[in-house]
Structure formats: C-alpha cells, structure tokens
Write an enzyme that holds these catalytic residues in place. Structure first.
Site, PDB file in Angstrom:
ATOM      1  CG  ASP A 112      -0.407  -0.218   2.515  1.00 23.27           C
ATOM      2  OD1 ASP A 112       0.812  -0.461   2.591  1.00 23.27           O
ATOM      3  OD2 ASP A 112      -1.131  -0.136   3.512  1.00 23.27           O
TER       4      ASP A 112
ATOM      5  CE1 TYR B 289       7.702   4.106   0.625  1.00 21.68           C
ATOM      6  CE2 TYR B 289       7.370   5.622  -1.204  1.00 21.68           C
ATOM      7  CZ  TYR B 289       8.073   4.587  -0.612  1.00 21.68           C
ATOM      8  OH  TYR B 289       9.156   4.050  -1.263  1.00 21.68           O
TER       9      TYR B 289
ATOM     10  CG  HIS C 176       9.199  -5.465   0.759  1.00 19.94           C
ATOM     11  ND1 HIS C 176       9.701  -4.274   1.233  1.00 19.94           N
ATOM     12  CD2 HIS C 176       8.060  -5.147   0.097  1.00 19.94           C
ATOM     13  CE1 HIS C 176       8.896  -3.290   0.867  1.00 19.94           C
ATOM     14  NE2 HIS C 176       7.896  -3.791   0.178  1.00 19.94           N
TER      15      HIS C 176
ATOM     16  CG  PHE D 120       8.737   0.605  -4.178  1.00 21.96           C
ATOM     17  CD1 PHE D 120       9.096   0.241  -2.897  1.00 21.96           C
ATOM     18  CD2 PHE D 120       8.135  -0.349  -4.988  1.00 21.96           C
ATOM     19  CE1 PHE D 120       8.874  -1.054  -2.427  1.00 21.96           C
ATOM     20  CE2 PHE D 120       7.909  -1.640  -4.530  1.00 21.96           C
ATOM     21  CZ  PHE D 120       8.278  -1.992  -3.246  1.00 21.96           C
TER      22      PHE D 120
END
Length: 224
Positions: free
Chosen positions: A64, A66, A187, A77
């Site tokens: 989801d 930031y 991740h 990102f």
C-alpha cells in the site's frame, strides 16, 4: 467516474460499475472527507495514467502507499522530488547500482521516468490513512488490482513482473501466460532486504529478457 486518459479506459471498461467498486468508492468518499488519506485523490491512479496498457514492459508491485506526509503520489515506491527517498527505495537504488552500475543514490526519489518508459508502478492497495499502514486493505482495492494484473496477463506482448515480498508474491498465481517472466525476491525494506533482495539482479534480468524478445530495454536511471 475513473478516467485514465489512455487505453486503460477501454481495457477496464465496466469494472468501475461493479458492486465491489461502488462500495469501495463510497468508503473512499467518506475517508477523504473525514481523515487524512494518501495519496491525494487526484493521484490515486497515476500508475495507469503514466503507463498506458500497450506500453507496459515491466510491473513493480508494491503493497500500500507510503503513509507519511508528502510521500505517496500514486506510483509504488516513488516519492516526489524534494522528499527524502524512504529506506526501501534507497535499497532499490543500491541494488540497481550493484546490478547495472546506474547510480541513483543521492539524487531524489521520483520514479516518473520509469513509469513513462513502460514500468507500471502498481500498489496492490491504492490508498492509506496517514500513519496507519494497511488501513485500507480488504476494502476492495485488491479485487481491482487483481483485475489489472489479469488484464496484463492477457496481453500477447511479453511483460516482466517483479514481485518483492510475500504480499506481491501472492499475486503470482494470476500470471499464467507463458510469454511473461515472473521474478520474485524478498521485499527491499530494511527488515528483509538482506534476506534475498540484495543480489537478486532483477534489473539486469529484466533487460536481458526484454532484449531476448526483441523489445527495448528499460533505462533504470531516474534522471535529474
């Protein structure tokens, strides 16, 4: 109603009339009225607005957005220029440097150049409450973004899917067409990057695959 301004409008035709999306839309109207929500409502669909369906060559799937001030702007990102790159993005830049020699470190964190060159920067959930990671999960976004991935899977032209972390890897079952390449890794967050993200070489592998299919490579530099 949702308008991407490109060929995604035809590809997604009818999806936004479905009951689950109408329920999601009602939820979002209330959330934006009563809470601080990221990204701004006009930035929610930037991933599709910046990267038309026909031009997708790679997909980087986030979770989801930031949830800090001024960070999220609709591309997974990515943060706008002037905002310090978060730790996950710094780790992405480190892997690009070590993998391909392109050094984006110390510049900014805006990935719009990637989006405009065929990298769909998609989160599985497209909104979040300020300071509350995961707060908009299970509200309908997952069904919509699954549909987006399924539409990409149907495309005859090859696409590279970069799935980092368990949340993204769970979408691998949606990618069934043999012409596509799926790359999985840990991740890039500081909690897991040393457990299989660093050294994954996904950026050079993406370009090797595209080159082998006669497609243009992706320039992983972010520009000035």
């Amino acid at each position: 109603m949702v308008n991407f301004g490109n060929d995604w409008d035809a590809v997604m035709q009818g999806e936004f009339d479905r009951p689950y999306y109408q329920e999601l839309r009602r939820f979002l109207i209330q959330e934006y009225r009563s809470q601080t929500i990221y990204p701004g409502m006009y930035d929610i669909y930037n991933a599709m607005k910046y990267t038309p369906y026909h031009s997708v060559r790679a997909v980087i799937l986030g979770q989801d957005p930031y949830h800090g001030p001024n960070q999220a702007h609709g591309l997974s990102f990515s943060v706008r220029k002037g905002v310090a790159p978060p730790p996950s993005l710094v780790n992405i830049f480190k892997e690009i440097r070590d993998d391909s020699g392109i050094d984006n470190l110390g510049r900014h964190g805006e990935l719009t150049k990637w989006a405009q060159s065929g990298v769909l920067l998609l989160n599985t959930v497209l909104t979040v409450r300020a300071g509350q990671a995961g707060s908009h999960r299970g509200k309908g976004w997952e069904q919509l973004t699954d549909c987006i991935i399924e539409k990409l899977n149907q495309r005859p032209e090859p696409i590279v899917f970069l799935l980092w972390g368990a949340n993204a890897r769970s979408k691998q079952a949606l990618i069934t067409a043999p012409q596509h390449l799926v790359l999985t890794a840990a991740h890039p967050s500081p909690l897991s990057a040393y457990n299989g993200f660093f050294g994954c070489r996904h950026f050079s592998k993406t370009n090797e695959f595209l080159r082998s299919r006669g497609l243009p490579e992706i320039d992983w530099s972010i520009g000035d």
